[in-house]
Design a protein around this motif. Structure first.
Motif, PDB file in Angstrom:
ATOM      1  N   LEU A  97       0.741  -1.170  -0.073  1.00  0.00           N
ATOM      2  CA  LEU A  97       0.022   0.075   0.023  1.00  0.00           C
ATOM      3  C   LEU A  97       0.867   1.117  -0.009  1.00  0.00           C
ATOM      4  O   LEU A  97       0.563   2.298  -0.717  1.00  0.00           O
ATOM      5  CB  LEU A  97      -0.947  -0.067   1.095  1.00  0.00           C
ATOM      6  N   CYS A  98       1.937   1.249   0.906  1.00  0.00           N
ATOM      7  CA  CYS A  98       2.805   2.422   0.937  1.00  0.00           C
ATOM      8  C   CYS A  98       3.333   2.648  -0.606  1.00  0.00           C
ATOM      9  O   CYS A  98       3.456   3.666  -1.019  1.00  0.00           O
ATOM     10  CB  CYS A  98       4.053   2.092   1.587  1.00  0.00           C
ATOM     11  N   LYS A  99       3.905   1.704  -1.350  1.00  0.00           N
ATOM     12  CA  LYS A  99       4.200   1.863  -2.650  1.00  0.00           C
ATOM     13  C   LYS A  99       3.190   2.308  -3.548  1.00  0.00           C
ATOM     14  O   LYS A  99       3.554   3.324  -4.330  1.00  0.00           O
ATOM     15  CB  LYS A  99       4.856   0.590  -3.230  1.00  0.00           C
ATOM     16  N   SER A 100       2.075   1.770  -3.506  1.00  0.00           N
ATOM     17  CA  SER A 100       0.977   2.273  -4.438  1.00  0.00           C
ATOM     18  C   SER A 100       0.617   3.995  -4.013  1.00  0.00           C
ATOM     19  O   SER A 100       0.541   4.670  -4.975  1.00  0.00           O
ATOM     20  CB  SER A 100      -0.248   1.625  -4.133  1.00  0.00           C
ATOM     21  N   TYR A 105       1.885   9.839  -5.546  1.00  0.00           N
ATOM     22  CA  TYR A 105       2.415  11.256  -5.439  1.00  0.00           C
ATOM     23  C   TYR A 105       3.982  11.378  -5.886  1.00  0.00           C
ATOM     24  O   TYR A 105       4.699  12.433  -5.519  1.00  0.00           O
ATOM     25  CB  TYR A 105       2.609  11.380  -3.760  1.00  0.00           C
ATOM     26  N   ASN A 106       4.104  10.670  -6.835  1.00  0.00           N
ATOM     27  CA  ASN A 106       5.535  10.639  -7.297  1.00  0.00           C
ATOM     28  C   ASN A 106       6.703  10.773  -6.402  1.00  0.00           C
ATOM     29  O   ASN A 106       7.587  11.419  -6.695  1.00  0.00           O
ATOM     30  CB  ASN A 106       5.494  12.031  -8.328  1.00  0.00           C
ATOM     31  N   ASN A 107       6.483   9.921  -5.466  1.00  0.00           N
ATOM     32  CA  ASN A 107       7.409   9.480  -4.395  1.00  0.00           C
ATOM     33  C   ASN A 107       7.772  10.856  -3.292  1.00  0.00           C
ATOM     34  O   ASN A 107       8.840  11.151  -2.949  1.00  0.00           O
ATOM     35  CB  ASN A 107       8.750   9.120  -5.134  1.00  0.00           C
ATOM     36  N   GLU A 108       6.819  11.963  -3.467  1.00  0.00           N
ATOM     37  CA  GLU A 108       6.961  13.066  -2.642  1.00  0.00           C
ATOM     38  C   GLU A 108       6.666  12.799  -1.152  1.00  0.00           C
ATOM     39  O   GLU A 108       6.818  14.000  -0.466  1.00  0.00           O
ATOM     40  CB  GLU A 108       6.004  14.118  -3.391  1.00  0.00           C
ATOM     41  N   LEU A 109       5.972  11.803  -0.834  1.00  0.00           N
ATOM     42  CA  LEU A 109       5.793  11.581   0.384  1.00  0.00           C
ATOM     43  C   LEU A 109       6.978  11.008   1.328  1.00  0.00           C
ATOM     44  O   LEU A 109       8.033  10.955   0.793  1.00  0.00           O
ATOM     45  CB  LEU A 109       4.813  10.055   0.654  1.00  0.00           C
ATOM     46  N   LYS A 288       5.908  -2.607   7.307  1.00  0.00           N
ATOM     47  CA  LYS A 288       5.098  -1.710   7.556  1.00  0.00           C
ATOM     48  C   LYS A 288       6.037  -0.281   7.576  1.00  0.00           C
ATOM     49  O   LYS A 288       7.149  -0.008   8.052  1.00  0.00           O
ATOM     50  CB  LYS A 288       4.395  -1.760   8.902  1.00  0.00           C
ATOM     51  N   TYR A 289       5.117   0.943   7.179  1.00  0.00           N
ATOM     52  CA  TYR A 289       5.968   1.986   7.204  1.00  0.00           C
ATOM     53  C   TYR A 289       4.807   3.350   7.560  1.00  0.00           C
ATOM     54  O   TYR A 289       3.928   3.168   7.593  1.00  0.00           O
ATOM     55  CB  TYR A 289       6.239   2.628   5.723  1.00  0.00           C
ATOM     56  N   ASP A 290       5.475   4.249   8.028  1.00  0.00           N
ATOM     57  CA  ASP A 290       4.723   5.517   8.447  1.00  0.00           C
ATOM     58  C   ASP A 290       5.049   6.565   7.544  1.00  0.00           C
ATOM     59  O   ASP A 290       6.064   6.627   6.698  1.00  0.00           O
ATOM     60  CB  ASP A 290       5.269   6.311   9.769  1.00  0.00           C
ATOM     61  N   LEU A 291       3.758   7.312   6.950  1.00  0.00           N
ATOM     62  CA  LEU A 291       4.004   8.168   5.695  1.00  0.00           C
ATOM     63  C   LEU A 291       3.336   9.505   6.266  1.00  0.00           C
ATOM     64  O   LEU A 291       2.439   9.426   7.005  1.00  0.00           O
ATOM     65  CB  LEU A 291       3.496   7.715   4.452  1.00  0.00           C
ATOM     66  N   ILE A 292       3.854  10.566   5.665  1.00  0.00           N
ATOM     67  CA  ILE A 292       3.552  11.929   5.890  1.00  0.00           C
ATOM     68  C   ILE A 292       2.933  12.679   4.439  1.00  0.00           C
ATOM     69  O   ILE A 292       3.701  12.562   3.808  1.00  0.00           O
ATOM     70  CB  ILE A 292       4.276  12.855   6.962  1.00  0.00           C
ATOM     71  N   LEU A 293       1.618  12.840   4.428  1.00  0.00           N
ATOM     72  CA  LEU A 293       1.229  13.533   3.034  1.00  0.00           C
ATOM     73  C   LEU A 293       1.972  15.042   2.932  1.00  0.00           C
ATOM     74  O   LEU A 293       2.523  15.645   3.749  1.00  0.00           O
ATOM     75  CB  LEU A 293      -0.314  13.854   3.174  1.00  0.00           C
ATOM     76  N   PRO A 294       2.359  15.207   1.483  1.00  0.00           N
ATOM     77  CA  PRO A 294       2.923  16.723   1.260  1.00  0.00           C
ATOM     78  C   PRO A 294       2.074  17.678   1.683  1.00  0.00           C
ATOM     79  O   PRO A 294       0.854  17.536   1.645  1.00  0.00           O
ATOM     80  CB  PRO A 294       3.188  16.387  -0.379  1.00  0.00           C
TER      81      PRO A 294
END
Length: 294
Positions: A97-100, A105-109, A288-294
């Motif tokens: 899911l993180c990759k998707s 976001y063109n890897n801007e996350l 698993k990963y944590d992510l932050i939206l741009p």
């Protein structure tokens, strides 16, 4: 904005429909697990964009978990912008899911690996046979237990729930545990909650216990995740019974030889637990990963 409601048993069936659609399933967000640990996480749900959204109460704030459902072909950028502000953080996002989302976001996350919550995957046939040098210690201990004890392994049912609960209290009273008892408050709450409602989850849940001279010395509780994989949620044994932990692991899995894999969950960054899980030679992880939206 999304409207959330508290997770309760009335959402069991619809939740599991969304969970089954996930192309990578993490054990910590199975319905049984979230419902059992509700006192700690206070899980809330929202349904929008063909997804089931999760958020958890953290003191006075909320943190968001992975959305459940069919992840493929989702317009993630549009979905997130419609429902969340920038810089919103999401935790424990499975790798696929993180990759998707990152690609959308063109890897801007901003993404950060959450190694402490990676879930360990094993081949069941390996943990039953325990062949090879890598399993030498586990094989030795479980073989010694089987050879040296007149034991009986039985399945957990509504008829013996009270015995399992009594043993759980006995486990908590061991010297190795009682000095850090507060660390197990939420887990003990989850175990007893699931045991008290065993009949509700009979389609998925399972459990086994080992007894010697009619005294329980270990037990294991898990669930059937799909047709190939099971999860072990809880595993307890008396520390003064040599080989009890390897034995309950091995003897439980012998009942699932027609399944391929077992998820034995994360190590939470605990050194001893990580060492024990790594010694069983995992074949992979649910990363698993944590992510932050741009």
């Amino acid at each position: 904005m999304l409207e959330f409601c508290r997770l309760d048993l009335s959402y069991k069936e619809v939740y599991e429909l969304y969970y089954e659609q996930c192309s990578q399933k993490s054990a910590d967000i199975s319905f049984i697990n979230l419902w059992g640990w509700d006192k700690k996480y206070q899980t809330e749900l929202s349904f929008a964009d063909g997804l089931c959204w999760l958020r958890f109460k953290n003191n006075t704030e909320y943190v968001y978990g992975p959305p459940l459902g069919k992840w493929e072909d989702k317009d993630w950028k549009n979905i997130f912008s419609n429902n969340f502000s920038s810089k919103q953080k999401f935790i424990r996002i499975p790798e696929l899911l993180c990759k998707s989302i990152s690609q959308a976001y063109n890897n801007e996350l901003i993404t950060t690996s959450d190694r402490d919550n990676w879930e360990y995957l094993y081949k069941i046939s390996d943990l039953i046979s325990l062949q090879g040098e890598v399993y030498r210690n586990q094989r030795k201990l479980s073989n010694q237990f089987i050879k040296n004890n007149q034991y009986q392994i039985s399945s957990i049912s509504e008829q013996n729930i009270s015995q399992i609960k009594m043993f759980q209290q006995k486990w908590l009273n061991q010297p190795e545990i009682i000095s850090k008892l507060a660390d197990f408050d939420y887990e003990n709450e989850a175990i007893n909650k699931i045991l008290d409602n065993w009949n509700i989850f009979q389609d998925k849940i399972f459990g086994y216990y080992i007894s010697i001279d009619n005294q329980i010395i270990s037990y294991s509780i898990g669930e059937k995740q799909d047709q190939e994989q099971i999860i072990i949620h809880f595993e307890k044994a008396l520390y003064d019974v040599r080989g009890a932990y390897p034995a309950i692991n091995r003897l439980t899995l012998q009942n699932f030889s027609d399944y391929k894999y077992v998820n034995r969950e994360q190590d939470l960054g605990l050194i001893g637990l990580r060492k024990a899980k790594e010694e069983y030679a995992p074949i992979g992880f649910v990363k698993k990963y944590d992510l932050i939206l741009p």
